[in-house]
Scaffold this active site. Structure first.
Site, short mmCIF file in Angstrom:
data_model
loop_
_atom_site.label_atom_id
_atom_site.label_comp_id
_atom_site.label_asym_id
_atom_site.label_seq_id
_atom_site.Cartn_x
_atom_site.Cartn_y
_atom_site.Cartn_z
N ARG A 59 0.77 -0.95 -0.05
CA ARG A 59 0.02 0.16 -0.16
C ARG A 59 0.96 1.07 0.13
O ARG A 59 1.98 1.37 0.94
CB ARG A 59 -0.97 -0.05 1.44
CG ARG A 59 -1.84 1.02 1.12
CD ARG A 59 -2.74 1.14 2.48
NE ARG A 59 -3.44 2.47 2.30
CZ ARG A 59 -4.80 2.26 2.95
NH1 ARG A 59 -4.80 1.37 3.86
NH2 ARG A 59 -5.62 3.31 2.88
N GLU B 117 -9.75 -3.02 2.60
CA GLU B 117 -8.70 -2.51 1.65
C GLU B 117 -7.42 -3.53 1.50
O GLU B 117 -7.06 -3.38 0.36
CB GLU B 117 -8.25 -1.22 2.24
CG GLU B 117 -9.18 0.01 2.30
CD GLU B 117 -8.84 1.21 3.11
OE1 GLU B 117 -8.93 0.79 4.41
OE2 GLU B 117 -8.33 2.22 2.85
#
Ligand code: AMP
Length: 408
Positions: free
Chosen positions: A94, A392
Site C-alpha cells: 500500500r 482495503e
C-alpha cells in the site's frame, strides 16, 4: 497463471501491518502488525487462521528488521503459515501517494523505485516508509515480485476543474500542487460491492461513497470513475475527522502565525500538528478522537462532544449534497469504515432531512448491528443507502494479482 498467496504490506512511519491472502478463496491466512518501530520496545501482534492473537514486545529498530520478523514468523515450522517463500506469488504494497505519475498499480522496477522517491516531499510520513518496505521485502523475499498499489490512483480520473486549486498556475506546473484524493482502495472496493448489491453494472451507476473512520473522505463516482473527492493535496482537506480539521479558511493559518509568532514561526511541523493531530473531534471536544468516547460524553451531557459530533455529521452532509448536485442525482449512497459501518447515530444524523434528494432511511434497518453489507434505506427511497464493510487489504491483494498477471 495460478496465483497461490499474496502478501499485503502497509508500512506506516512507525508501524507495519500485513495480511497474507489465499487467492482462490480470497480469505485471510495470517495477519498482524508491528507497532512502535524505532522505539525502545516494539509490539508485535500476529494471528493466523489456526492460532489466536499472540503479542510480544520486541526490539525492532527499523522497517527492515520488522519485515524480517514478519517473514520469519510466516515461515515458522510450528506456528507459521507457509513452508517456502515461493508460496507467495506477489507482495502488494500500500503506497500513500502516487502523485501524477502513478494512475494505476505498478510492478516494482528500479525505475519505479526512483519515481516513487519523487513523492517523498509530498507525503513525508508515508512514502519513505513505503519505500523502505519495498527494499526490505526485496532483501527478505528475493525473486518474489512486488506491486505498488496507491491510495491516490483511483482518483486520477477527476477532471482538471475538480482537481485544480485556484492558486497561481505555476504551483501546479512546478510543484504539482493539486487535489489527489485518498482512501482510493476503499472507495473503489465499496463502489464495486454497491454495484453488485444493486445488481446494476458499475458503468450505469452514479454513487457517493462515504469512508468515515479516523480519517474520512467522501467521493463522487460516475460509471466507476471518480468525478470529485473531499480529500485534497493531502489527507487533511474535506470533512471533520478524528484529529484533522478538514476544510478551514486557509487565511486562518497566517492569522495564527501572526497571533502566536513564537509558538509557530518557522515551524511548519507545529502547524501541521495543530491541523492534523490536535483538531477534528479531539480539538472540538477536548476529549478524544474516538467516536465511541464522544458518544459516551454526549450521554453524560458534554456539550462540546455534542458539538463535535454535529460538526462532523454536518460536514459530511454538505459533501453528499454537493456531490448529488455535481452528479445530477445518484442511485446509491454508501457508508463504510469504522464510524460509517458501526454508528447508526452518525448515519442517521447525516441522512436526516435529505428527503429533497430522495434519501430516506429506514431507521429500524439502520439500527441493526451487523458485519455484513446491507441496505438501510426505506423501500420508497429513490437513493439506495447502503452500509458496506470496506476491505482495503483484499483490494490491494486483488490489484497486485491482476497487475502481475497483466505484466506477465
Ligand atoms: P477506522 O479508522 O476505520 O478504524 O475507524 C475508527 C473510528 O471508528 C473511531 O472513531 C472509532 O471510534 C469508530 N468506531 C468503531 N466502532 C464504532 C462503534 N461501534 N460506534 C461508533 N464508532 C465506532
Amino acid at each position: 497463471m495460478k496465483i497461490l498467496k499474496v502478501l499485503v504490506v502497509n508500512c506506516g512511519s512507525s508501524s507495519i501491518k500485513y495480511t497474507l491472502f489465499e487467492m482462490v478463496s480470497e480469505k485471510k491466512v495470517a495477519w498482524g502488525v508491528v507497532e512502535c518501530i524505532g522505539f525502545p520496545e516494539a509490539l508485535y501482534k500476529r494471528q493466523n487462521v489456526n492460532i489466536d492473537e499472540k503479542k510480544d514486545y520486541v526490539k525492532v529498530t527499523n522497517h527492515k528488521e520488522a519485515i524480517e520478523l514478519i517473514i520469519e514468523n510466516l515461515l515458522d515450522k510450528r506456528f507459521g503459515s507457509i513452508v517456502d517463500i515461493n508460496e507467495i506469488a506477489v507482495v502488494g504494497h500500500r503506497v500513500a501517494h502516487g502523485g501524477v505519475k502513478f494512475s494505476k498499480s505498478v510492478l516494482v522496477t528500479e525505475k519505479v523505485k526512483e519515481d516513487l522517491k519523487e513523492y517523498f516531499a509530498i507525503a513525508p510520513l508515508h512514502n519513505p516508509a513505503n519505500y523502505a518496505g519495498v527494499l526490505a521485502i526485496e532483501k527478505m523475499l528475493p525473486g518474489i515480485p512486488s506491486v505498488l498499489v496507491f491510495d491516490t490512483a483511483f482518483h486520477q480520473t477527476m477532471p482538471d476543474y475538480a482537481y485544480m486549486y485556484a492558486i497561481p498556475y505555476e504551483y501546479y506546473e512546478k510543484d504539482h500542487i493539486r487535489r489527489y484524493g485518498f482512501h482510493g482502495m476503499s472507495h473503489d472496493y465499496v463502489s464495486r460491492k454497491a454495484a453488485a448489491m444493486l445488481e446494476t453494472p458499475l458503468n450505469k451507476l452514479k454513487l457517493v461513497t462515504v469512508h468515515l473512520g479516523n480519517g474520512s473522505s467522501v467521493t463522487a463516482i460516475e460509471r466507476g470513475k471518480v468525478i470529485d473527492t473531499s480529500m485534497g493535496f493531502t489527507p487533511l482537506q474535506g470533512v471533520v475527522m478524528g484529529t484533522r480539521c478538514g476544510d478551514i479558511d486557509p487565511a486562518i493559518i497566517p492569522y495564527i502565525l501572526s497571533v502566536y509568532p513564537r509558538q509557530y514561526k518557522n515551524s511548519s511541523d507545529a502547524l501541521n500538528t495543530l491541523m492534523n493531530k490536535r483538531s477534528g473531534l479531539l480539538g472540538i471536544s477536548g476529549l478524544s478522537a474516538d467516536m465511541r468516547t464522544i458518544f459516551k460524553a454526549i450521554e453524560s451531557g458534554n456539550k462540546r462532544a455534542k458539538l463535535a459530533f454535529e460538526m462532523l455529521c454536518y460536514s459530511v452532509k454538505k459533501y453528499i449534497s454537493a456531490y448529488y448536485g455535481v452528479l445530477n442525482g445518484i442511485e446509491g449512497l454508501v457508508f463504510t469504515a469504522g464510524i460509517g459501518e458501526n454508528s447508526p447515530f452518525v448515519r442517521e444524523k447525516i441522512c436526516v432531512n435529505l428527503h429533497a434528494l430522495g434519501i430516506e432511511m429506514d431507521l429500524a434497518k439502520n439500527n441493526v448491528e451487523s458485519n455484513e453489507e446491507r441496505l438501510i434505506s426505506s423501500s420508497s427511497s429513490k437513493v439506495k443507502v447502503m452500509v458496506i464493510p470496506t476491505n482495503e487489504e483484499l483490494m490491494i491483494a486483488k490489484e497486485s494479482k491482476a497487475c502481475l498477471c497483466e505484466c506477465r
